[in-house]
Design an enzyme around this catalytic site. Structure first.
Site, PDB file in Angstrom:
ATOM      1  N   ASP A  91     -14.448  65.456  88.917  1.00  0.00           N
ATOM      2  CA  ASP A  91     -15.467  66.076  89.971  1.00  0.00           C
ATOM      3  C   ASP A  91     -16.458  65.308  90.101  1.00  0.00           C
ATOM      4  OD1 ASP A  91     -15.787  67.645  92.075  1.00  0.00           O
ATOM      5  OD2 ASP A  91     -16.150  69.412  90.943  1.00  0.00           O
ATOM      6  N   LYS A 177     -23.927  79.808  94.682  1.00  0.00           N
ATOM      7  CA  LYS A 177     -23.370  78.587  95.378  1.00  0.00           C
ATOM      8  C   LYS A 177     -23.486  77.214  94.543  1.00  0.00           C
ATOM      9  CE  LYS A 177     -24.607  75.462  98.334  1.00  0.00           C
ATOM     10  NZ  LYS A 177     -23.771  74.176  97.945  1.00  0.00           N
ATOM     11  N   GLY A 230     -32.507  71.600  91.765  1.00  0.00           N
ATOM     12  CA  GLY A 230     -32.293  70.485  92.691  1.00  0.00           C
ATOM     13  C   GLY A 230     -33.473  69.692  93.159  1.00  0.00           C
ATOM     14  N   SER A 231     -33.397  69.238  94.376  1.00  0.00           N
ATOM     15  CA  SER A 231     -34.307  68.298  94.856  1.00  0.00           C
ATOM     16  C   SER A 231     -35.645  68.996  95.426  1.00  0.00           C
ATOM     17  CB  SER A 231     -33.939  67.672  96.118  1.00  0.00           C
ATOM     18  OG  SER A 231     -33.744  68.468  97.148  1.00  0.00           O
ATOM     19  N   LYS A 237     -38.166  74.287 100.978  1.00  0.00           N
ATOM     20  CA  LYS A 237     -37.497  75.145 101.924  1.00  0.00           C
ATOM     21  C   LYS A 237     -37.173  76.493 101.322  1.00  0.00           C
ATOM     22  CE  LYS A 237     -34.835  71.918 104.669  1.00  0.00           C
ATOM     23  NZ  LYS A 237     -33.492  71.703 105.035  1.00  0.00           N
ATOM     24  N   GLU A 252     -36.156  74.814  89.525  1.00  0.00           N
ATOM     25  CA  GLU A 252     -36.115  73.633  88.897  1.00  0.00           C
ATOM     26  C   GLU A 252     -36.036  72.313  89.564  1.00  0.00           C
ATOM     27  OE1 GLU A 252     -35.639  70.833  86.823  1.00  0.00           O
ATOM     28  OE2 GLU A 252     -34.032  71.757  85.655  1.00  0.00           O
ATOM     29  N   CYS A 286     -32.619  65.753  85.704  1.00  0.00           N
ATOM     30  CA  CYS A 286     -34.030  65.941  86.089  1.00  0.00           C
ATOM     31  C   CYS A 286     -35.058  65.498  85.265  1.00  0.00           C
ATOM     32  CB  CYS A 286     -33.981  67.341  86.349  1.00  0.00           C
ATOM     33  SG  CYS A 286     -33.364  68.565  85.043  1.00  0.00           S
ATOM     34  N   GLU A 385     -38.491  59.977  91.726  1.00  0.00           N
ATOM     35  CA  GLU A 385     -37.285  60.233  90.840  1.00  0.00           C
ATOM     36  C   GLU A 385     -35.963  59.523  91.651  1.00  0.00           C
ATOM     37  OE1 GLU A 385     -35.462  64.084  91.363  1.00  0.00           O
ATOM     38  OE2 GLU A 385     -35.398  64.151  89.298  1.00  0.00           O
TER      39      GLU A 385
HETATM   40  P1  TAP Z   1     -30.248  69.107  96.728  1.00  0.00           P
HETATM   41  O1  TAP Z   1     -30.118  68.831  98.447  1.00  0.00           O
HETATM   42  O2  TAP Z   1     -31.401  69.339  96.348  1.00  0.00           O
HETATM   43  O3  TAP Z   1     -28.893  70.117  96.440  1.00  0.00           O
HETATM   44  C1  TAP Z   1     -29.059  71.057  95.480  1.00  0.00           C
HETATM   45  C2  TAP Z   1     -28.409  72.343  95.926  1.00  0.00           C
HETATM   46  O4  TAP Z   1     -29.023  72.772  97.172  1.00  0.00           O
HETATM   47  C3  TAP Z   1     -26.984  72.364  96.395  1.00  0.00           C
HETATM   48  O5  TAP Z   1     -26.253  73.053  96.135  1.00  0.00           O
HETATM   49  C4  TAP Z   1     -27.009  71.847  97.932  1.00  0.00           C
HETATM   50  O6  TAP Z   1     -26.124  72.235  98.566  1.00  0.00           O
HETATM   51  C5  TAP Z   1     -28.183  72.917  98.224  1.00  0.00           C
HETATM   52  N1  TAP Z   1     -28.768  72.895  99.332  1.00  0.00           N
HETATM   53  C6  TAP Z   1     -29.126  72.077 100.084  1.00  0.00           C
HETATM   54  N2  TAP Z   1     -29.796  72.045 101.189  1.00  0.00           N
HETATM   55  C7  TAP Z   1     -30.023  73.477 101.186  1.00  0.00           C
HETATM   56  C8  TAP Z   1     -30.453  74.435 102.004  1.00  0.00           C
HETATM   57  N3  TAP Z   1     -31.075  74.346 103.268  1.00  0.00           N
HETATM   58  N4  TAP Z   1     -30.484  75.816 101.713  1.00  0.00           N
HETATM   59  C9  TAP Z   1     -30.137  76.184 100.596  1.00  0.00           C
HETATM   60  N5  TAP Z   1     -29.519  75.411  99.664  1.00  0.00           N
HETATM   61  C10 TAP Z   1     -29.498  74.078  99.989  1.00  0.00           C
HETATM   62  O7  TAP Z   1     -29.963  67.899  96.128  1.00  0.00           O
HETATM   63  P2  TAP Z   1     -28.871  66.704  96.329  1.00  0.00           P
HETATM   64  O8  TAP Z   1     -29.176  66.228  97.863  1.00  0.00           O
HETATM   65  O9  TAP Z   1     -27.699  66.749  95.693  1.00  0.00           O
HETATM   66  O10 TAP Z   1     -29.698  65.477  95.686  1.00  0.00           O
HETATM   67  C11 TAP Z   1     -30.595  65.015  96.364  1.00  0.00           C
HETATM   68  C12 TAP Z   1     -31.579  64.311  95.292  1.00  0.00           C
HETATM   69  O11 TAP Z   1     -32.064  65.525  94.596  1.00  0.00           O
HETATM   70  C13 TAP Z   1     -30.933  63.453  94.156  1.00  0.00           C
HETATM   71  O12 TAP Z   1     -31.079  62.280  94.539  1.00  0.00           O
HETATM   72  C14 TAP Z   1     -32.210  63.806  93.146  1.00  0.00           C
HETATM   73  O13 TAP Z   1     -33.200  62.933  93.236  1.00  0.00           O
HETATM   74  C15 TAP Z   1     -32.433  65.235  93.483  1.00  0.00           C
HETATM   75  N6  TAP Z   1     -31.626  65.980  92.436  1.00  0.00           N
HETATM   76  C16 TAP Z   1     -32.331  66.714  91.513  1.00  0.00           C
HETATM   77  C17 TAP Z   1     -31.644  67.705  90.710  1.00  0.00           C
HETATM   78  C18 TAP Z   1     -32.505  68.247  89.665  1.00  0.00           C
HETATM   79  S1  TAP Z   1     -31.764  69.090  88.297  1.00  0.00           S
HETATM   80  N7  TAP Z   1     -33.706  68.294  89.465  1.00  0.00           N
HETATM   81  C19 TAP Z   1     -30.222  67.910  90.871  1.00  0.00           C
HETATM   82  C20 TAP Z   1     -29.694  67.341  91.841  1.00  0.00           C
HETATM   83  C21 TAP Z   1     -30.522  66.278  92.701  1.00  0.00           C
HETATM   84  P3  TAP Z   1     -24.791  70.873  98.762  1.00  0.00           P
HETATM   85  O14 TAP Z   1     -25.156  69.696  98.048  1.00  0.00           O
HETATM   86  O15 TAP Z   1     -23.773  71.585  98.713  1.00  0.00           O
HETATM   87  O16 TAP Z   1     -25.224  70.567 100.490  1.00  0.00           O
END
Ligand code: TAP
Length: 481
Positions: A91, A177, A230-231, A237, A252, A286, A385
């Site tokens: 995955d 989620k 996440g981001s 938001k 975080e 992260c 990042e």
């Molecule tokens: P995000 O968009 O922040 O995704 C994290 C989580 O938030 C996912 O479950 C995502 O769902 C959800 N999400 C997205 N839009 C949302 C909304 N409007 N309301 C509620 N939840 C929402 O991260 P990404 O797009 O996967 O990655 C983008 C960038 O974020 C990466 O390139 C990286 O720089 C950064 N990132 C940082 C971390 C940490 S640990 N700091 C982790 C991942 C990514 P879906 O993905 O299912 O749409």
């Protein structure tokens, strides 16, 4: 592999139907179709979690009873570890030993919070000494209520554990989620919880898009607390949504963490930790130490050794033996990281190694581990990042300069320092403006220790007793005697 949502102790199809593809990043094949939750499904999940919290008695159970469920979940994860690890690899793309490590940690996290749930029984209240002797007072801890947890794709099961385990230990109920990109192991967690006979509604897992299911969670009036990893933009938001209803919130977010190597450090060890700090999990971490500052006197030697060792990294399908670097999680992530490398080049950076798709791969989101030098301080490559296996290395001359460069960032998640001079290492550790500081290493993460960032890297702390506090309210009870 599961194709339904887990709501109120049952596997159910989304009210309005709908699925999304799960893609193996190593092969680009669609390996599964998962259920796409809509707002109606989230509403059902929140209502189930509300009932489990408000009337069914989950928060009223003694901590030792909740601990029993948590331990059963930990054991359930271990019982199907091999299967979960394989799902995590196909995955997410990460090498199998890394996935195995994550799954072991996830089980350990449930055990750790089982212990803390029991401790809540031992310390149910804290007496408070008042100056006014006509009153007696005490403070008690109570669970916040329904927690909405939204997690990313880089550590799918582990991130779920970091949120679900402390929430359940505290007495909260949860709607989780997972990221659309990596939903498989969160559904396995639901299966494990189901086998552990966790009461209906205590844990609900809804797969689906962030903009739909995630948004429905953060907007739902029945949710008391939002926990997000996440981001930054989505974190903002979430904080804005939380502000509307004064929901509790912990975030975080990302980082651009520095790693300062002084010239008395052992170069071989430094190279090992630098590589671990940025290439582990394909750099999709992260806290990755993505800005390396090396003291001038050892810069050339260290760079030569770093390039030499980086060349030896075996790239491939995470299921294959000996692979150290798997594919990035998705086509989008792969393209973003490549674009960030191109932008760095255009800004004047030198690609000391990597920067391209490795030879011999027709399919899969593979990228060479990449070392950038001469990266301008004002460029995005230095400041933003990248979330891929890309490290920027730069020389420095004095301790003051290193600290200034290290702290010159809007982020403050982690920082590392390497020196044989303990006094200096401690001094620099104290000067870092970051929530997690490593001395003579980078990235080791412990369930017992607090995890979270300064500045734009987030709010609140996960893990350890701090992680439990995230899901607790403090109530003052004062009596007139
Ligand atoms: P995000 O968009 O922040 O995704 C994290 C989580 O938030 C996912 O479950 C995502 O769902 C959800 N999400 C997205 N839009 C949302 C909304 N409007 N309301 C509620 N939840 C929402 O991260 P990404 O797009 O996967 O990655 C983008 C960038 O974020 C990466 O390139 C990286 O720089 C950064 N990132 C940082 C971390 C940490 S640990 N700091 C982790 C991942 C990514 P879906 O993905 O299912 O749409």
């Amino acid at each position: 592999m599961r194709s339904e949502l887990y709501i109120d102790g049952k596997w159910v199809s989304p009210v309005k139907g709908g699925t999304f593809d799960i893609i193996n990043p190593a092969t680009e094949e669609v390996i599964h179709k998962a259920a796409a939750a809509g707002a109606d499904d989230v509403d059902l999940a929140v209502k189930a979690a509300r009932r489990a919290f408000d009337t069914d008695g989950w928060p009223k159970l003694p901590g030792r009873e909740r601990a029993r469920y948590l331990r059963a979940i930990a054991n359930g994860i271990r019982a199907r570890q091999e299967e979960i690890v394989r799902l995590e690899v196909i995955d997410n793309g990460k090498p199998l030993p890394e996935a195995d490590w994550d799954v072991t940690d996830a089980a350990g996290c449930f055990d750790f919070y089982a212990d803390l749930a029991e401790q809540l029984d031992n310390n149910p209240e804290e007496p408070i000494t008042l100056a006014d002797a006509r009153f007696t007072s005490k403070a008690v801890k109570e669970p916040i209520g329904v927690a909405g947890a939204i997690i990313p794709w880089n550590y799918p099961l582990l991130m779920a554990a970091w949120k679900v385990a402390p929430a359940l230990a505290a007495g909260c109920t949860v709607v989780l989620k997972p990221a659309e990109l990596t939903s498989l192991t969160a559904l396995e967690l639901a299966a494990v919880a189901d086998e552990a006979k966790l009461p209906a509604g205590v844990l609900n897992i809804v797969t689906g898009a962030g903009s739909v299911a995630g948004q429905a969670i953060i907007d739902h009036k029945g949710v008391d607390k939002l926990a997000f990893t996440g981001s930054g933009p989505v974190g903002s938001k979430i904080m804005a949504a939380a502000a509307r209803d004064i929901k509790r919130v912990s975030l975080e977010l990302g980082g651009k963490s520095p790693f300062v190597v002084f010239d008395d450090a052992d170069i071989e060890k430094a190279v090992e930790w630098i590589m671990f700090g940025i290439f582990w999990n394909q750099g999709q971490v992260c806290s990755a130490t993505s800005r390396v500052l090396v003291q001038e006197r050892i810069y050339d030697n260290l760079m030569a050794r770093l390039v030499e060792e980086t060349k030896k990294i075996t790239i491939g399908n995470g299921l294959d033996d000996g692979v150290l670097l798997g594919p990035l999680v998705s086509k989008r992530q792969y393209e973003q990281v490549l674009a960030a490398i191109e932008a760095a080049r255009a800004a004047g950076a030198t690609v000391a190694y990597g920067g391209q798709r490795p030879e011999g791969f027709e399919k899969g989101y593979y990228l060479q581990p990449t070392i950038l030098t001469d990266v301008p301080l004002e460029s995005d490559a230095w400041r933003e990042e990248i979330f891929g296996p890309v490290v920027c290395v730069r020389p420095f001359s004095t301790e003051e300069e290193a600290i200034e460069l290290a702290n010159d960032s809007r982020y403050g998640l982690a920082a590392a320092v390497m020196s044989q001079d303990d006094v200096r290492a401690e001094r620099v550790a104290a000067a870092f403006r970051a929530g997690i500081v490593w001395i003579n290493c980078s990235q080791p993460t412990f369930t017992e220790a607090p995890w979270g960032g300064y500045k734009e890297s987030g709010i609140g702390r996960e893990l350890g007793r701090w992680g439990l506090e995230n899901y607790l309210e403090t109530k003052q009870i004062t009596k007139y005697v």
